[in-house]
Scaffold this active site. Structure first.
Site, short mmCIF file in Angstrom:
data_model
loop_
_atom_site.label_atom_id
_atom_site.label_comp_id
_atom_site.label_asym_id
_atom_site.label_seq_id
_atom_site.Cartn_x
_atom_site.Cartn_y
_atom_site.Cartn_z
N GLY A 261 -7.07 1.40 -0.35
CA GLY A 261 -8.08 2.43 -0.12
C GLY A 261 -7.49 3.68 0.50
O GLY A 261 -7.95 4.80 0.23
N LYS B 81 0.62 -6.40 1.94
CA LYS B 81 -0.14 -5.15 1.95
C LYS B 81 0.23 -4.29 3.15
O LYS B 81 0.31 -3.06 3.05
CB LYS B 81 -1.63 -5.45 1.94
CG LYS B 81 -2.53 -4.22 1.84
CD LYS B 81 -3.98 -4.64 1.73
CE LYS B 81 -4.91 -3.45 1.72
NZ LYS B 81 -4.81 -2.65 0.49
N ARG C 202 -5.49 -9.20 6.23
CA ARG C 202 -5.94 -9.41 7.61
C ARG C 202 -6.54 -10.80 7.81
O ARG C 202 -6.43 -11.38 8.90
CB ARG C 202 -6.93 -8.31 8.02
CG ARG C 202 -6.30 -6.93 7.94
CD ARG C 202 -6.89 -5.93 8.90
NE ARG C 202 -6.26 -4.62 8.70
CZ ARG C 202 -5.06 -4.28 9.17
NH1 ARG C 202 -4.35 -5.16 9.86
NH2 ARG C 202 -4.57 -3.08 8.94
N LYS D 62 -14.55 -3.71 2.42
CA LYS D 62 -13.09 -3.66 2.58
C LYS D 62 -12.42 -4.42 1.43
O LYS D 62 -12.97 -4.55 0.35
CB LYS D 62 -12.71 -4.23 3.95
CG LYS D 62 -13.20 -3.39 5.12
CD LYS D 62 -12.40 -2.11 5.27
CE LYS D 62 -12.74 -1.38 6.54
NZ LYS D 62 -11.89 -0.19 6.76
N ASP E 63 0.82 -1.22 0.00
CA ASP E 63 0.00 0.00 0.00
C ASP E 63 0.84 1.26 0.00
O ASP E 63 0.53 2.24 -0.68
CB ASP E 63 -0.94 0.00 1.21
CG ASP E 63 -2.18 -0.85 0.95
OD1 ASP E 63 -2.15 -1.69 0.03
OD2 ASP E 63 -3.18 -0.67 1.67
N ARG F 263 -15.65 -8.95 4.18
CA ARG F 263 -15.00 -9.64 5.29
C ARG F 263 -15.97 -10.42 6.16
O ARG F 263 -15.58 -11.42 6.78
CB ARG F 263 -14.19 -8.64 6.12
CG ARG F 263 -12.90 -8.20 5.44
CD ARG F 263 -12.16 -7.14 6.23
NE ARG F 263 -10.81 -6.95 5.69
CZ ARG F 263 -10.01 -5.95 6.03
NH1 ARG F 263 -10.42 -5.04 6.90
NH2 ARG F 263 -8.80 -5.86 5.50
#
Length: 668
Positions: A96, A431, A399, A353, A52, A357
């Site tokens: 994002g 990420k 995640r 997301k 990111d 999720r």
């Protein structure tokens, strides 16, 4: 970082040690953009190095911003709120925290100074809503066009006449990043006057907005707010570099290790987490409160935490998670170890997301045997009655990969037998936390018998090393080239003038061998001896001294020490019979001496060594006879070994055959 197709986690049992967290993603990308928009240069310390942040840095460079390493820090020379480049196509991956703020800032700059920019990303980014932010920017005169589906990236930002007017309205119940993007961008328009943002609906993820306000203050812009519904940017606000700024550790990433401490550390040796603590500006630090409510014991300092197990099993929760949306995913996995059902509420933002999720977590938790119910904004998890081995799909979501690693501690919840957990596409952690799994393995322990081993034995020049290396690379396992240990002993003996028949001195030499391995090769007493070990006279001497029982005994402990998480591929002549007799997969290579002599001849010639194929064949046959007839660990296949004649197989085909056999032995 593990770039393998999957990563198998054996059953894990305990945790202790110290973890140093990577920098916060949320802070890192905000700071990069603020530094780029400011007057002056900013030296950023402890910046997160991840996918990111890399896409943000690449985008800023495309926009003409100078971004240069300075020691371990990064120096960003700001553009002072002006455009240095007036046209660009920016690829922002699935970030994002890059897409939303850059879209807002460039929409304003394109209108104020004339510019044309296109912003896109990976397919999932083009499924993540941005319409509410676009609507808010259009209210003030920005020209923004959708290049695909209405309400979603990719976007074109070109022209328009941005102007101060009535309060700007933006929805707050989809993503706090829309409000953050406006707060970061609108000071660029404040030369026209005061700007007011009004939030419609309940603002979710308020702590992330707090991070934004805190950082705006650091860069010279003080935003007034009336509760969480009205924000005022003063007229003539201007970004000014603070000079130096430090990025604190990522509190969302801390959640995995807080949970780990609650599961598997004890008071005598708590798990220490450095990089965040009581002084953190990140809302996800409140994950500590949730973990304590489930039974964790936590001690905090300004920039550190120490965590260990308190209540066991963990206590079930019914919790509103609006304040910790990202970290709450970790609670869903902690719920596997709770005394009853755990319900996580107010998590509608999970659905927009990196993936949906709520749906993803429900699907993967069920694979492990958990009972799960889900709704538009909640998930409820009931611990498994019987744990199941599971291959966890990660949906390109960092995640999910990280929080499900905690399921490998199922033996602590009474799983009998303990089950391994497979993480598919483990590299998605790049990420935010590229070396997450390496960090995890550095602080956890298990029974050595639970660490999987694949042994590959065979005669000299049968291709053991090449095959073992290929298999280890595919699985992300450690590699033991036992032949290198004997060749290193032979090389050291040669240099020390120790004859091949002096067993006592050779054993003493082997026991204290100053040897280590890394990506560059084999190092003996600080010297890279990788090529020297391949010399024929060294190999011949190694074959002689390896017949000594005392030498083999001296090197056994060193070989056993290679059995480390997440697994090991070991090659040699007695790996499956003597060193790792409990290995779940044993392979024995059976290529003929003639085939091996031909291979060795080609190998030596390619490296510039002179060689005679007849001499090589004679030498190999002599070594085979000596290895088979020695009294200690003679060369022979283990009773349960898989025989592989690789005479006519390519390296790739041989590797695939071993992987196929391995897959047949896994429970997934």
């Amino acid at each position: 970082m593990y770039a393998t197709e999957f990563l198998d986690l054996p059953p894990l049992r305990a945790a202790a040690g110290t973890v140093r967290l990577p920098g916060s993603k949320s802070i890192s990308n905000r700071v990069l953009l603020l530094a780029a928009l400011s007057d002056g240069a900013t030296l950023i310390h402890d910046l997160l190095d991840s996918d990111d942040t890399r896409v943000m840095i690449t985008a800023l460079k495309q926009l003409g911003c100078a971004v240069e390493p300075q020691g371990e820090a990064l120096r960003v020379t700001g553009l002072g709120g002006r455009l240095a480049v007036r046209e660009a196509q920016l690829f922002l991956g699935n970030a994002g925290t890059a897409m939303r703020p850059l879209a807002a800032a460039l929409a304003l700059l394109a209108g104020l100074h004339g510019g044309r920019f296109e912003l896109g990303g990976v397919p999932r980014m083009h499924e993540r809503p941005i319409g509410d932010l676009v609507d808010a920017l259009r209210q003030i005169g920005c020209q923004i066009d959708y290049l695909g589906n209405e309400g979603y990236p990719p976007l074109r930002l070109a022209g328009g006449q941005p102007r101060v007017g009535a309060p700007i309205r933006v929805r707050g119940d989809v993503s706090s990043q829309f409000l953050t993007a406006l707060l970061l961008a609108l000071p660029l328009l404040s030369h026209q006057g005061e700007l007011v943002i009004e939030v419609e609906g309940e603002l979710i993820s308020k702590p992330y907005v707090e991070i934004t306000l805190n950082l705006l203050r650091r860069f010279g812009v003080e935003v007034a707010r009336d509760g969480w519904s009205r924000f005022t940017i003063p007229a003539h606000s201007r970004y000014r570099s603070p000079g130096d700024i430090h990025v604190e550790g990522d509190a969302s990433s801390a959640s995995y290790f807080i949970a780990l401490g609650a599961l598997a550390a004890d008071a005598a040796a708590p798990l220490r987490i450095e990089g965040v603590g009581a002084d953190s500006i990140q809302g996800d630090i409140r994950f500590v409160e949730a973990a304590e409510a489930m039974g964790a014991q936590v001690r905090q300092g300004p920039n550190w935490l120490e965590v260990w197990r308190g209540a066991w099993p963990l206590k079930a929760l019914d919790l509103d998670c609006n304040h910790i949306p990202d970290a709450a995913m970790t609670l869903a996995v902690m719920a596997l170890y709770a005394s009853g059902p755990t319900r996580l509420r107010n998590i509608a933002s999970w659905r927009v997301k990196e993936t949906d999720r709520i749906a993803a977590m429900a699907t993967e938790l069920r694979k492990l045997g958990a009972g799960v119910s889900e709704g538009p904004d909640f998930i409820e998890v009931t611990p498994p009655a019987a744990w199941q081995p599971a291959a966890i799909r990660t949906y390109d979501d960092h995640r999910i990969a990280m929080c499900f690693s905690l399921a490998a501690f199922n033996c602590l919840a009474g799983a009998r037998p303990p089950v391994p957990v497979r993480i598919l596409d483990p590299k998605c952690v790049a990420k935010t936390f590229p070396d997450y799994f390496e960090t995890l393995f550095g602080v956890v322990t298990t029974d050595p018998a639970d660490i999987p081993v694949i042994t590959i034995d065979g005669p000299t020049a049968s291709g053991k090393g090449t095959l073992a290396s290929g298999v280890a690379q595919k699985l992300g396992y450690h590699l033991l080239d036992s032949g290198a240990l004997y060749r290193a002993t032979a090389l050291a003996a040669q240099r020390a003038g120790i004859p091949a028949d002096d067993e006592a001195r050779l054993a003493a030499l082997a026991a204290a061998l100053p040897l280590h391995f890394d990506e560059q090769g084999v190092w003996l007493d600080g010297e890279n001896v990788t090529d020297a070990l391949r010399r024929e006279e060294v190999g011949a001497l190694a074959s002689q001294i390896s017949a000594h029982p005392a030498v083999r005994c001296a090197l056994t402990g060193l070989q056993l020490a290679f059995r480390r998480l997440p697994g090991l591929v070991a090659d040699g002549r007695d790996m499956g019979t003597v060193i790792f007799p409990d290995a779940p997969l044993k392979v024995f290579l059976t290529a003929s001496a003639a085939t091996r002599a031909e291979r060795r001849h080609k190998q030596l010639i390619s490296k510039g060594f002179s060689a005679n194929i007849d001499d090589l064949l004679q030498d190999l046959e002599a070594r085979d006879a000596r290895d088979r007839s020695r009294s200690t660990a003679p060369l022979k296949p283990a009773e349960d070994a898989m025989s592989l004649d690789n005479s006519a197989l390519s390296i790739e085909a041989s590797v695939q055959q071993v992987l196929d056999w391995w897959q047949q032995r896994r429970p997934f």
